[in-house]
Design a protein around this motif. Structure first.
Motif, short mmCIF file in Angstrom:
data_model
loop_
_atom_site.label_atom_id
_atom_site.label_comp_id
_atom_site.label_asym_id
_atom_site.label_seq_id
_atom_site.Cartn_x
_atom_site.Cartn_y
_atom_site.Cartn_z
N ARG A 7 0.99 -1.06 0.04
CA ARG A 7 -0.04 -0.10 -0.04
C ARG A 7 0.79 1.09 -0.02
NH1 ARG A 7 -2.56 3.91 3.60
NH2 ARG A 7 -0.82 3.52 4.75
N PHE A 8 1.04 2.16 -1.15
CA PHE A 8 1.70 3.13 -1.16
C PHE A 8 1.23 4.21 -0.24
CE2 PHE A 8 3.01 1.01 -4.70
CZ PHE A 8 4.48 1.12 -4.79
N LEU A 26 9.64 0.59 -0.19
CA LEU A 26 10.56 0.63 0.84
C LEU A 26 11.10 2.11 1.06
CD1 LEU A 26 12.41 -2.58 1.14
CD2 LEU A 26 10.63 -2.11 2.45
N MET A 27 11.10 2.62 -0.11
CA MET A 27 11.23 4.16 -0.11
C MET A 27 10.39 4.92 0.73
SD MET A 27 14.05 4.46 -1.72
CE MET A 27 15.11 4.14 -3.28
N GLU A 28 9.06 4.70 0.42
CA GLU A 28 8.33 5.69 1.15
C GLU A 28 8.10 5.33 2.82
OE1 GLU A 28 4.59 5.84 -0.88
OE2 GLU A 28 5.71 5.79 -2.94
N PRO A 29 7.99 6.28 3.56
CA PRO A 29 7.91 5.95 5.02
C PRO A 29 6.77 5.33 5.29
CG PRO A 29 8.94 8.06 4.75
CD PRO A 29 8.54 7.62 3.22
N GLU A 30 5.65 6.03 4.56
CA GLU A 30 4.30 5.70 4.93
C GLU A 30 3.69 4.52 4.27
OE1 GLU A 30 2.66 7.16 7.67
OE2 GLU A 30 4.71 7.88 8.00
N ALA A 31 4.31 3.95 3.30
CA ALA A 31 3.80 2.70 2.58
C ALA A 31 4.15 1.38 3.67
CB ALA A 31 4.59 2.69 1.46
N ARG A 114 7.51 -0.73 8.89
CA ARG A 114 6.84 -0.71 7.24
C ARG A 114 6.66 -1.75 6.62
NH1 ARG A 114 11.25 3.55 4.78
NH2 ARG A 114 11.77 4.50 6.39
N TYR A 115 7.31 -3.09 6.65
CA TYR A 115 6.92 -4.12 6.30
C TYR A 115 7.07 -5.52 7.05
CZ TYR A 115 11.92 -4.22 6.75
OH TYR A 115 13.38 -4.35 7.42
N LEU A 116 6.67 -6.43 6.48
CA LEU A 116 6.54 -7.79 6.85
C LEU A 116 7.10 -8.83 5.90
CD1 LEU A 116 5.48 -9.56 9.57
CD2 LEU A 116 3.35 -9.77 8.11
N ASP A 137 -9.43 -7.99 1.18
CA ASP A 137 -9.74 -6.42 1.60
C ASP A 137 -8.36 -5.85 1.91
OD1 ASP A 137 -10.48 -4.11 2.38
OD2 ASP A 137 -11.53 -4.73 4.07
N THR A 138 -7.54 -5.69 0.72
CA THR A 138 -6.21 -5.31 1.00
C THR A 138 -5.89 -4.07 1.61
OG1 THR A 138 -5.80 -6.40 -1.25
CG2 THR A 138 -4.00 -5.23 -0.32
N ALA A 139 -6.76 -2.88 1.24
CA ALA A 139 -6.63 -1.64 1.47
C ALA A 139 -6.76 -1.53 3.21
CB ALA A 139 -7.51 -0.75 0.66
N ALA A 140 -7.82 -2.16 3.67
CA ALA A 140 -8.37 -2.02 5.23
C ALA A 140 -7.20 -2.55 6.08
CB ALA A 140 -9.57 -2.44 5.45
N MET A 141 -6.82 -3.81 5.53
CA MET A 141 -5.96 -4.75 6.19
C MET A 141 -4.53 -4.12 6.39
SD MET A 141 -7.33 -7.42 7.38
CE MET A 141 -6.16 -8.67 7.78
N MET A 142 -4.29 -3.50 5.25
CA MET A 142 -2.62 -2.96 5.16
C MET A 142 -2.95 -1.66 5.88
SD MET A 142 -1.14 -5.14 3.41
CE MET A 142 0.43 -4.39 3.16
N GLU A 143 -3.74 -1.12 6.07
CA GLU A 143 -3.98 0.28 6.83
C GLU A 143 -3.79 0.19 8.30
OE1 GLU A 143 -4.76 4.23 6.89
OE2 GLU A 143 -4.88 3.00 5.30
N ARG A 144 -4.42 -1.06 8.73
CA ARG A 144 -4.17 -1.41 10.20
C ARG A 144 -2.71 -1.50 10.88
NH1 ARG A 144 -8.91 -5.60 11.60
NH2 ARG A 144 -8.79 -4.49 13.86
N GLY A 145 -1.92 -1.82 9.76
CA GLY A 145 -0.57 -1.82 10.49
C GLY A 145 0.24 -3.02 10.37
#
Lengths: 331, 331, 331, 331, 331
Positions: A7-8, A26-31, A114-116, A137-145
Motif C-alpha cells: 500500500r503506497f 520501501l522508499m516511502e516511509p508511510e507505505a 513498514r514491512y513484513l 480487503d487489501t486496503a483496510a488490512m494494510m491500513e491497520r499496520g
C-alpha cells in the motif's frame, strides 16, 4: 512462490513482486508491504539481500531450516540497513503430517514498522488464512499496520495447534487402553516413539513462550500499545498449548507404568493357570501311580468294587480342587 | 440468568437488570453495581459490550470457556471505556460432580472501583452465597465497596475446595488399600485416571496463586489497603489447597508403587503355592513309580508287609515336607 | 608445536615464532597477533610467562587439563601485565574418538584486543580450519580483528558437535531396537555406559552456554558491537546442541525402561511356553497312568477296542488343547 | 490456661492475668508483658480482642488450627490498634506422639516491642522451658526485651526437633533392614505410611525457613540488631533440620526400591528351589517309568542284577545333579 | 594442641602460645597472628573468649561439631570485640576413613585482617601442610597476609577431595560390575549404603560453594583484590568436586537399575532352564507311561522289536528337542 501486498502512501495498492517495485515501496516511509515467500527459489531469496538489505546472519538463518524459536533485534547492529527491523523464528504445527509424525514447521519472519517478510518452505495454514484475508480487503488490512498483520498470523498459528492436541489426547487414551489390555511389544514401541515425539515437540514449542512474551512486554517498539494486548491473548493460548503438551508428556510416561503393571498382571494370570493345572492333574497322577504299584498284597486292587471306590474318591477330590480354584479366582 | 444489585449515590437501592438502568448507575461516580450472569443468553452477554463497553478480547474470553486463571489490567489499553477496569479468570471447584470427575468451574470477573460483573455458566456456590448475603442486606453490603464484594466471593470460592480435598484424601486411602490387598487391573485404571485428574486439577488451580498474589501486593489500586489483608488470607488458604493437591499427586504416584509391589507379592505367593504342591506330590510320584517297575527281582514287592512299610515311610516323608513348608511360611 | 601470525602496524606480515619477534609485536598497539600452541613443550609454554606475562594462575590452568568451561577477566587483577586480557576455557568435541568414547577436548584461549593465544594438547579441527584460512589470506584475516578470529574458532568448534549428535542419534536408535528385540545383559551394559557418557558430556558442554553468553552480552569490551551478533549465532547453535544432548539423555533413560519391559515380555513368553507344554503333556500322562493301574477289574482294559477308543479320546482332547493354546496366542 | 508476666516501668513485677491488669501494662510504653495461653477458653481468647485489640483475621487464624507457618506484619494495616505488631505462626514438633504419628503442633505468636502473646492448644516443651526460666528470674528476663523472649522460645522449639530426627533415623534403618530381609506387605505399608508422614512433615516445617529468615534480615524492626544474630543461629538449626528431613524423604523412597529388589530376589530363590526339585526328581521318574513299560522283551527286567545296576546308575546321576545344584548355589 | 605463629610489627617472630603473648600481638595493628587449635582442651578454647573476645554464639558453634558450612560476618554485631572479624565453617574430606565411611571433617575458622584462628577436632591434612610451610619460612609467609594464609588452607582442603573422588569412581565401577554379574542382596545393600553416603556427602559439601563464592565476590573486605582471584581458583575446583559427586549420585542410582535388570535376567535364565528340563523329560515320561498301560491288546508290546523301535523314536525326538533348545539359546 512469492506473494506481495503493498500500500503506497497515496493509498494505491500493488501486488507486483518485482524487485524494483518492492524497493520503491520501501522508499516511502508511510507505505506498507507484506512479502510472503513460500518454498522460495534462490533467486527469490536473493531479494532479502538486494532489496531489504537484511543482515547476512539473519538471511543465513532464514534459508537454513532447523532454527530455535527466537526474536532478534537488528535495529542497532546493522549499518547497511537504513531502518531498524526484527528477525523472528517461530514454529507452527505441521497440520498435514502430525498423524504419522508429530513435528513443527518453521516460519521465519522479518518485520519493521513498514514491512513484513514471511519465509517458509512448506505451505502454512496460518499464513494462507491471513493471505486470503488480506487479498479480500487489501486496503483496510494494510491500513491497520504491520503489527496487526503479525498478530493475525501468530493468532492463527497458535490456534492451529488445537486439532493436534485433540488428536494427541485420543491417541493417548488409545495407547493407555491398549497398554492395559494388550501389552504387546508393539505397544511399548508406540509408547517410546510417542514419548520421543512429545519431548521433541515440547522442545520446539516451549521457547516460543519467551519469544511471544517479548512482544507483549513492550520491548518491541514496532508493536503499538493498543495491539500489544492482542499478543497477550496469543501468549495465553500458547501457554495453554505448552502446558497441555507437558501434561501429555507426563501421561505418556504413565502409560509405560500401566504397560509394565499390565505385563506383571498377565504373568500372574499365566502362573495361576499353570498352578491350577498342576493342582488339578496332580491328584489324578498320584492316585493312578499308586495303583500302578506292583506290590503283591495291596488293598483294593483285588476287590471287585476297588476301582469304582477309588474313582469316586478321586472325583470328590477333583470337585473340591475345582471349587477351591474357582473361589480363589484362578480359573 | 441476570441478577443485579445497584446502590445509587443517594443511597437508593435498585435490582432492575435493564440496560438503561445499568447505564444510569454507571454514570454516577459514587454509585456501586454488581451484575451476576449465570449461564447468560447471547442477549445478556451483549450488555458487556453495550453497557460496560469492555474490550472485545476480554468479552471473547469471558464467553468462551477454558481460560487459564489470569488477571488482566485494561486500565490503559482501552480508550473506548472511560474508566479503568480489570478482567479476572478464576476457577472454583465443581462441587456437584467432583465425585465422578474432578474438575473446576470457570468464573469470569470484571471489576472496577464502581462495579463488579461476574459471568459463569453453571451455578457457583461461592457466588450464590454472596448473592444471598447481599440480597439480605443490600445497602450495607454495597456500601463496603466493590473490593469487599470480590473478597467475599473469592473467600467462599477457596473454602469450597475443602470438602473436595477431604473427599480426595478418603479416595486415596481407599485406592492405596485396594492396591495393597486386591491389585486388579481395575485398581490400576483407577490410579491412572486419578493421577490424570490430579495433574489436570493442579494445572488449573496452581496459577491462581499468582492471580491472587497480585491482589495482595498492592498492584491493583482498586483493592484498598485495609481490604488487602483479607486477600492475604484468601491467598493463604489457596496456597494450602495447592500444596495439598500436590501432596496427593505425590501420594497417587506412590499408590502405583504399592500396586506394583503388591502384584510382585502375589506372584511370589503363587509361586510358593506351586512349589509347595510340587514338593508334596513329588515323593508320592517317585515312590509309586518306583514300585511300578516291572523288574522280576525287586525288594519289598513280594514281602507281605512291603506295601505297608513303604506307605509308612512315605507318610513320614510327607509329614516332614508339610512341616518344612509350614516353617518357611509357604502354606 | 607453535604457529604464529602477526600483522605489524605498517601492515607487514610475520610468521616467526621467536620470543623476541612476539615481544616486538606486542609492543605496537596497532599490531595483531595469533599464537597457536598445539601440544606445546615446556619451553613453548614458558612464552606465556616471559612474553605475554599472563597471571600464574591462568598459566597453571592452561597447562593442566580438565578445567571447567569458564571466562575469566584478568583486566584489573593483574599488575604485571600492562594491558587487560581474558582467559577462556572451552571444550570442543573429540572428533577422532567419539565412536569409542564420547568425550571433549579442552581448548584454552587468552585474548585481548591485540592478540589471541590458543593452547590445546591434541589437534583440534576448529583451530586447524581457522589456521588454514588465516594462512591463505593472512593480511585480510588479521585486519578484521581479534574478536573476529575468536568467532571463527568458536563457530567451527560448535559446528563440529553436529556429526557427533547425528552419530549419537543412530546409536540410540540401535540401542533402543536391541533393547526391544534382544535384551541381553550386554545391551544393559551399553545403556549404562552410554548414559554415563552422556551425563559426563552434558556436564562438560552445559556450562559453555554461560561462557558464550558473556561474550554476547557486551560485558567483554574486546568484542565489538558489530561482531557480537555473530557470537549470538554461536550461542544459538550451542544451545541447540546442549538441548539435543539433554534429549538424548532422557531417551537413553527411556531405553532402560524398554529393556526392562522387554525382559518381562520374554519372561511371559517363556512362562507361556512352559504352561503350554504342561497343558499338552498332562492329559497324556493322566490317561496313560490311568490305564497303568493294576486293578483286576477295570473297564476297557480287557475289551479288544479299549485301546483304540482311549487313543481316540486322547487325540480329541489334544486337538482341543492345541486349538486353545493357538487361540490364546501361546504357541 | 493463662500465664502472664509483666514488668512495669518502675520495675514492679506482676503475674496477674485479669484484663484490667493487662490493659494497664499495655498503657505504659516502657512496660513489658508476656501472656501465654495454653488450650485457652473462649473467654481467655476474648482478651485478644478486648485487651490487645488484634485484627479479627489474626484472631481467627489463632483460634483455628492448621495454619501454614507465616509472619504477618499488622503494623500499617490496622487502625484499631494504636501500635504496630506482628502475627506469627510456627510449628513445633509434637514430642509426645511422634512415635505413633509424626506431626507438628501449631504455636501462634503475637509480638510487638512491648508484649508477647503465645497461643497454643497443647502444652509445648519450648514454651514451658521459657516460662520456667522467666518464672525463676522474672525481672532480668523481662528486662532483656521481647525479642529476646521470642528467641528463647524459637531456639527451644527448633532444638526440640532433634530427638525426632534421631528417632526417624533409627526407624529408617529398621525399615530398610526389614525391607531387605523380610519383604512382607506390612513393610510396604509401613514404607508408604512413613513416606506420607515425611512429605507432610516436610510441608509443615519447610516454610518456617522463610519465616525465620525474615526475622534475621532486619525487616522486623522489633528484633534489635544485637539479637538478630541469635535468630541467625535458630535459622541455621532449622535449615539443618529441614535438610535432614529431606534426606530421610529420599531414603524412604530408596527403601521402596530395596523392598522391590528384595521381593525379586525372593522370587528368584523360590524359582531356584522349584527348578532344583524338578531336576532332582525328574531322573527318578524317567527311570522308574521306563522300567514300568510292559514290553515283553526289555533288557534288564529279567536279569537278576538288573534292578541293582539300574539303582546304581540312578544314584550316580542324582549325586551329579546334587553336586551341580550345589555348585550353582541353588541349594 | 595449640600452635601459634606471630609476626610483630617490628618483624619479630614468636611461636609462644601463652594468653599474654597472644594478647600482646593483637594489640599491634600491624602484627599478624595464626593460632591453630587441634583437638583443643577446654582451657585452650577459653582463649577464644578471653584473648580474642569472640561472640559467644560463634564460640559455641566452634566448640560443637556438626555445623553447616557458613560464613558469618561479626563485624558490626559485636561491640565487645574492638575489630571486625568473620567466622567460617568449612568441611574438609576425612582422608583417613573415607574407605570405610565417606564423611567430612569440620574446620572452624575465625579471621580478621590481623589474625587467623583455626579450630578442628581431628588432624587435617590441609592445615598440617600449611603449618609446615609456615614453620619453614615464618617471616615471609606471615608477611603475605592473613587472606593468603586462608587461601593456602582452603586450596589444600579442596584438593584433598580429589583422591576421594578417584576412589569413589573405582568403587562405583566395582559396584556396577557386581550388580551386573552377581546381583546378590549384599550388592543391593552396598548400593543403598553408598547412595546414602553420597547424599550425605553432597549435603555437606554443596553449601560450601556459596561460602567460597562470598570470598570471591568482594563482599569480604579482608580478602584483598589481588588475592581474590586465587579464591576464584579454589571455587572452580570446589564446583568441579560438587559436580562430580552429583554425577556419582546419579550413577549409583543407575547401579540400582542395573541390579534390578540383572535379577530379572537371572530369573529369565532360571525359567529357561526349568522349561528346558521339562521339555526334555516330558517325551520320555509320555512314552514310558504309554507303554506302562495294561491294555491286553496294545501294539508293539508283544512285537520283538517293539521296544527298540520305540527307543529309537524317542531318541530322535530328544535330539530334536535338544537342537531346538540350543537354537533358542536356552541351554
Amino acid at each position: 512462490m512469492l506473494t506481495a501486498f503493498a500500500r503506497f502512501t497515496d493509498g494505491r495498492i500493488s501486488r507486483k513482486t518485482e524487485a524494483e517495485e518492492l524497493s520503491r515501496v520501501l522508499m516511502e516511509p508511510e507505505a506498507r508491504l507484506w512479502v510472503d515467500m513460500e518454498n522460495p527459489t534462490a533467486e527469490e531469496l536473493k531479494l532479502l539481500e538486494t532489496v531489504f538489505r537484511f543482515h547476512p546472519l539473519a538471511i543465513e538463518d532464514a534459508t537454513h531450516r532447523a532454527q530455535r524459536p527466537k526474536l532478534e533485534n537488528y535495529t542497532h547492529v546493522d549499518d547497511a540497513c537504513k531502518h531498524g527491523y526484527y528477525y523472528m523464528v517461530i514454529h507452527g504445527p505441521d497440520a498435514e503430517t502430525f498423524k504419522e509424525h508429530l513435528q513443527t514447521k518453521e516460519l521465519d519472519i522479518f518485520f519493521s514498522d513498514r514491512y513484513l517478510v514471511t519465509v517458509h518452505e512448506k505451505p502454512m495454514k496460518s499464513v494462507k488464512a491471513t493471505l486470503e484475508r488480506v487479498a479480500a480487503d487489501t486496503a483496510a488490512m494494510m491500513e491497520r499496520g504491520i503489527d496487526w498483520l503479525l498478530y493475525f498470523i501468530l493468532d492463527h498459528l497458535v490456534d492451529d495447534y488445537l486439532p493436534i492436541l485433540d488428536y494427541l489426547e485420543e491417541e493417548l487414551d488409545g495407547i493407555e487402553e491398549e497398554a492395559l489390555n494388550r501389552p504387546t511389544p508393539e505397544v511399548l514401541q508406540r509408547i517410546a516413539a510417542k514419548k520421543r515425539e512429545l519431548l521433541d515437540f515440547r522442545r520446539n514449542i516451549g521457547p516460543q513462550r519467551e519469544v511471544i512474551a517479548q512482544l507483549t512486554r513492550g520491548e518491541v517498539a514496532i508493536i503499538r500499545e493498543n495491539t500489544r494486548i492482542y499478543f497477550r491473548d496469543v501468549q495465553d493460548h500458547l501457554i495453554r498449548t505448552v502446558e497441555t503438551v507437558e501434561l501429555y508428556r507426563d501421561l505418556i510416561m504413565g502409560a509405560r507404568d500401566i504397560y509394565l503393571s499390565s505385563i506383571s498382571n498377565h504373568l500372574n494370570q499365566i502362573m495361576k493357570t499353570l498352578t491350577t493345572i498342576s493342582v488339578i492333574v496332580m491328584p489324578i497322577m498320584a492316585v493312578t501311580s499308586f495303583f500302578g504299584m506292583n506290590f503283591e498284597r495291596m488293598p483294593a486292587i483285588h476287590s471287585p468294587m476297588g476301582f469304582w471306590i477309588t474313582m469316586g474318591v478321586l472325583a470328590v477330590v477333583e470337585v473340591w480342587v475345582f471349587w477351591l480354584a474357582k473361589k480363589k479366582g484362578w480359573l
